[in-house]
Design a protein around this motif. Sequence first.
Motif, PDB file in Angstrom:
ATOM      1  N   PHE A   1     -11.802 -19.697 -14.797  1.00 59.63           N
ATOM      2  CA  PHE A   1     -12.495 -19.500 -13.531  1.00 59.63           C
ATOM      3  C   PHE A   1     -13.949 -19.066 -13.754  1.00 59.63           C
ATOM      4  O   PHE A   1     -14.258 -18.362 -14.719  1.00 59.63           O
ATOM      5  CB  PHE A   1     -11.797 -18.424 -12.691  1.00 59.63           C
ATOM      6  N   ARG A   2     -14.797 -19.462 -12.849  1.00 57.64           N
ATOM      7  CA  ARG A   2     -16.153 -18.928 -12.765  1.00 57.64           C
ATOM      8  C   ARG A   2     -16.075 -17.600 -12.002  1.00 57.64           C
ATOM      9  O   ARG A   2     -15.196 -17.418 -11.155  1.00 57.64           O
ATOM     10  CB  ARG A   2     -17.057 -19.931 -12.053  1.00 57.64           C
ATOM     11  N   ILE A   3     -17.010 -16.703 -12.250  1.00 56.74           N
ATOM     12  CA  ILE A   3     -16.871 -15.332 -11.751  1.00 56.74           C
ATOM     13  C   ILE A   3     -18.062 -14.929 -10.878  1.00 56.74           C
ATOM     14  O   ILE A   3     -19.218 -15.170 -11.219  1.00 56.74           O
ATOM     15  CB  ILE A   3     -16.755 -14.335 -12.926  1.00 56.74           C
ATOM     16  N   MET A   4     -17.730 -14.292  -9.743  1.00 56.33           N
ATOM     17  CA  MET A   4     -18.728 -13.606  -8.927  1.00 56.33           C
ATOM     18  C   MET A   4     -18.357 -12.129  -8.869  1.00 56.33           C
ATOM     19  O   MET A   4     -17.199 -11.795  -8.633  1.00 56.33           O
ATOM     20  CB  MET A   4     -18.796 -14.170  -7.507  1.00 56.33           C
ATOM     21  N   ILE A   5     -19.332 -11.260  -9.073  1.00 62.63           N
ATOM     22  CA  ILE A   5     -19.137  -9.815  -8.969  1.00 62.63           C
ATOM     23  C   ILE A   5     -19.886  -9.313  -7.737  1.00 62.63           C
ATOM     24  O   ILE A   5     -21.051  -9.650  -7.522  1.00 62.63           O
ATOM     25  CB  ILE A   5     -19.644  -9.083 -10.235  1.00 62.63           C
ATOM     26  N   ASP A   6     -19.205  -8.488  -6.944  1.00 62.49           N
ATOM     27  CA  ASP A   6     -19.751  -7.994  -5.674  1.00 62.49           C
ATOM     28  C   ASP A   6     -19.872  -6.470  -5.739  1.00 62.49           C
ATOM     29  O   ASP A   6     -18.884  -5.753  -5.573  1.00 62.49           O
ATOM     30  CB  ASP A   6     -18.817  -8.436  -4.537  1.00 62.49           C
ATOM     31  N   PHE A   7     -21.092  -5.975  -5.969  1.00 63.46           N
ATOM     32  CA  PHE A   7     -21.341  -4.536  -6.022  1.00 63.46           C
ATOM     33  C   PHE A   7     -21.447  -3.976  -4.610  1.00 63.46           C
ATOM     34  O   PHE A   7     -22.362  -4.338  -3.854  1.00 63.46           O
ATOM     35  CB  PHE A   7     -22.633  -4.242  -6.792  1.00 63.46           C
ATOM     36  N   HIS A   8     -20.527  -3.050  -4.254  1.00 65.16           N
ATOM     37  CA  HIS A   8     -20.583  -2.395  -2.947  1.00 65.16           C
ATOM     38  C   HIS A   8     -21.464  -1.146  -2.967  1.00 65.16           C
ATOM     39  O   HIS A   8     -21.854  -0.663  -1.904  1.00 65.16           O
ATOM     40  CB  HIS A   8     -19.169  -2.005  -2.483  1.00 65.16           C
TER      41      HIS A   8
ATOM     42  N   VAL B   1     -21.661  -1.910 -15.633  1.00 64.18           N
ATOM     43  CA  VAL B   1     -20.591  -2.864 -15.331  1.00 64.18           C
ATOM     44  C   VAL B   1     -20.897  -4.217 -15.958  1.00 64.18           C
ATOM     45  O   VAL B   1     -20.021  -4.853 -16.569  1.00 64.18           O
ATOM     46  CB  VAL B   1     -20.396  -2.988 -13.810  1.00 64.18           C
ATOM     47  N   MET B   2     -22.114  -4.673 -15.829  1.00 65.55           N
ATOM     48  CA  MET B   2     -22.486  -5.963 -16.420  1.00 65.55           C
ATOM     49  C   MET B   2     -22.322  -5.946 -17.935  1.00 65.55           C
ATOM     50  O   MET B   2     -21.858  -6.920 -18.544  1.00 65.55           O
ATOM     51  CB  MET B   2     -23.931  -6.297 -16.047  1.00 65.55           C
ATOM     52  N   ASN B   3     -22.676  -4.827 -18.556  1.00 65.04           N
ATOM     53  CA  ASN B   3     -22.573  -4.730 -20.010  1.00 65.04           C
ATOM     54  C   ASN B   3     -21.113  -4.708 -20.461  1.00 65.04           C
ATOM     55  O   ASN B   3     -20.747  -5.293 -21.484  1.00 65.04           O
ATOM     56  CB  ASN B   3     -23.298  -3.474 -20.489  1.00 65.04           C
ATOM     57  N   ALA B   4     -20.247  -4.025 -19.666  1.00 61.60           N
ATOM     58  CA  ALA B   4     -18.814  -4.007 -19.989  1.00 61.60           C
ATOM     59  C   ALA B   4     -18.214  -5.409 -19.859  1.00 61.60           C
ATOM     60  O   ALA B   4     -17.364  -5.816 -20.669  1.00 61.60           O
ATOM     61  CB  ALA B   4     -18.092  -3.026 -19.067  1.00 61.60           C
ATOM     62  N   LEU B   5     -18.641  -6.142 -18.853  1.00 57.89           N
ATOM     63  CA  LEU B   5     -18.182  -7.526 -18.714  1.00 57.89           C
ATOM     64  C   LEU B   5     -18.628  -8.360 -19.914  1.00 57.89           C
ATOM     65  O   LEU B   5     -17.848  -9.132 -20.481  1.00 57.89           O
ATOM     66  CB  LEU B   5     -18.727  -8.129 -17.417  1.00 57.89           C
TER      67      LEU B   5
ATOM     68  N   PRO C   1     -20.843 -13.284 -15.527  1.00 60.99           N
ATOM     69  CA  PRO C   1     -20.723 -13.691 -14.132  1.00 60.99           C
ATOM     70  C   PRO C   1     -21.781 -14.737 -13.769  1.00 60.99           C
ATOM     71  O   PRO C   1     -22.947 -14.594 -14.133  1.00 60.99           O
ATOM     72  CB  PRO C   1     -20.945 -12.399 -13.352  1.00 60.99           C
ATOM     73  N   GLU C   2     -21.353 -15.749 -13.071  1.00 63.24           N
ATOM     74  CA  GLU C   2     -22.305 -16.767 -12.629  1.00 63.24           C
ATOM     75  C   GLU C   2     -23.149 -16.253 -11.464  1.00 63.24           C
ATOM     76  O   GLU C   2     -24.306 -16.632 -11.313  1.00 63.24           O
ATOM     77  CB  GLU C   2     -21.553 -18.036 -12.226  1.00 63.24           C
TER      78      GLU C   2
ATOM     79  N   THR D   1     -29.060 -15.402 -16.935  1.00 61.44           N
ATOM     80  CA  THR D   1     -28.585 -16.617 -16.258  1.00 61.44           C
ATOM     81  C   THR D   1     -27.792 -16.320 -14.989  1.00 61.44           C
ATOM     82  O   THR D   1     -27.571 -17.225 -14.176  1.00 61.44           O
ATOM     83  CB  THR D   1     -27.704 -17.450 -17.194  1.00 61.44           C
ATOM     84  N   SER D   2     -27.348 -15.087 -14.812  1.00 60.55           N
ATOM     85  CA  SER D   2     -26.581 -14.746 -13.611  1.00 60.55           C
ATOM     86  C   SER D   2     -27.495 -14.790 -12.388  1.00 60.55           C
ATOM     87  O   SER D   2     -28.609 -14.274 -12.417  1.00 60.55           O
ATOM     88  CB  SER D   2     -25.957 -13.350 -13.747  1.00 60.55           C
TER      89      SER D   2
END
Length: 603
Positions: free
Chosen positions: A111-118, A154-158, A165-166, A208-209
């Motif tokens: 899957f391609r990934i989207m991350i949503d920071f609340h 969070v981005m670094n852990a990913l 994340p795309e 690239t994200s």
Amino acid sequence: MKTSFLLTGARRLLLAGTAWCATLLFSASATAQTFAKGADTGWLQQMEANNYLFYNYQGVRQDCFQILKDKGINSIRFRVWVNPSMVDWVNGHCSPSEVVTMATRAKNLGFRIMIDFHYSDSWADPGQQTKPAAWANHSFSQLQQDVYDHTYSVMNALKANGVTPEWVQVGNEIPNGMLWPEGSTSNFAQLTQLLNKGYDAVKAVSATSKVVVHLDKGNDNARFRSFFDRLTSNGGKYDVIGMSYYPYWLNQDYTTSISSLQFNLQDMASRYGKQVVVAEVGGDCAAAPQNVYDMLVAVQNAVAGVPNGKGLGVFYWEPESYRSFSGYQLSAWGNDGKPSSALNAFLVTPTAPAPTPPSTNLLANPGFEANGAGTQTPTSWTSWANTTTNYAADKTETGGQASTYRLTHWLSAAYQVSTYQLKTGLTNGTYTLKAWVQNGGGQKACQLYAKNFGGTEKNLALPVSTTWAQIQITGIQVTNGQCEIGLWSDANAGNYCSLDNVELTLNTSSTLRSTTLSASDPEAPATHLYPNPVTDELTLTLPAGSAATTVRIYSLTGKPMLTQTLRGVARSQRLNVAGLAAGLYHVQLEGGGRTESYKFVKR
């Protein structure tokens, strides 16, 4: 999403899907594969931890991600909270570590990934943007650093887990800002600085994200223009404009606002030079699975139709949630563990709406720009009222749909008024009337109409909508060289409606043929459909030696209803139309270098 939608009790099981969905064309192409067909699955981890199981249509237990993949889903979206409570199933979880775990699992499944920071410990949406408890007493300067550090972490852990994340949302549904009060839109300069810190942190880890800024009510163009004009003027940095689109929460059918969504998608891409995505969508799959299916197809087509490939995709919000788990009205899963047939819409290849051929608007002063505000009976228009006093109900004012002015009907007393144009010297033929409207509701009658064209008057009630919605009347058959079009109100005191950017155009497309001839009739065309009218099965007879032919069925309003590819040597093939509502439909045949159009009546 609004949290108030998430705390209700269990609801009834999803209805079974209509049988004819199984005949849809589920083709794929290189272009289609780049289109994001997504699902937000933030609840999945805690559902699985509490023994919720998932089954395909055959009743075979499977990984939820695999079922979604088999439904055409190629992208997964995850929300991330800063330090959420782990007590409440529905309102907890979604911690950074949990999101990394689930994103890694989804990525490993392709899957391609989207991350949503609340940027909150719980739900952030237009009605609440509560700062995380750990940040509650921080200065604005420290809040900027908090946003950067949390996003970077969070981005670094990913990244450490092989996930890039795309797309990354900085903020969730933020028409009123985030991290209140410091990041409220009442101080847009500070909101912009916070968003830019999120942008910088994303790019520091993954250049690239694509960074997404996300608002609700994707059909509300004025809402988006206001926000992104201010964000642009304050130096905001972002790559993609994200939208939520929930006709259910607007208390209207999607057909009322889909054209407004399409307009807004294209306007955002053109006005700001950005890509666009529908980051959240949903419908009541239990009560109306076919309607939700139709909506999802229409929304995908609207996004795919954004010029220059700037429409990225569509994400369904939390399809996998049993209602017995979340109480969420717009889930797309039954309490029996099986997905709704509405999700079959993601198996259909998005088809950009056909380009509208160049046409000439025959109306004068269609946007009410000729006179200025406060004008009664604007230039080129005529007014009528039931009393002399009630002529005051007709006037122009500011707040136009895409320019300065609009026409409004309003009076503090009950009134009857119409504003119209009578066009003469028209070419006899078929015309379409379109207009952008707003309507507060409550009138005895409030209609866009066309009459005096040689046939029976056609009219359409204005939908109740406080945002601009485009409506249209099709099939106006002018036979006497003239047509009167207008807006009619029979209203109570204080009722209002508005009209703008009205278009009357002559249809330039070829006339659709009605194929009522029998197969044995010597005058019958080489291709024809029968019986007509039809109840359940429509038989299509192709010319001998025909290549593979794609059949597309549309409603009179242009809504895609069925797509099927006919292959093989058999000249006569059957289309299952039992699931269509009674009415008139258009059929378009494409294949072998030819395009043919027909119409049929469904009983």
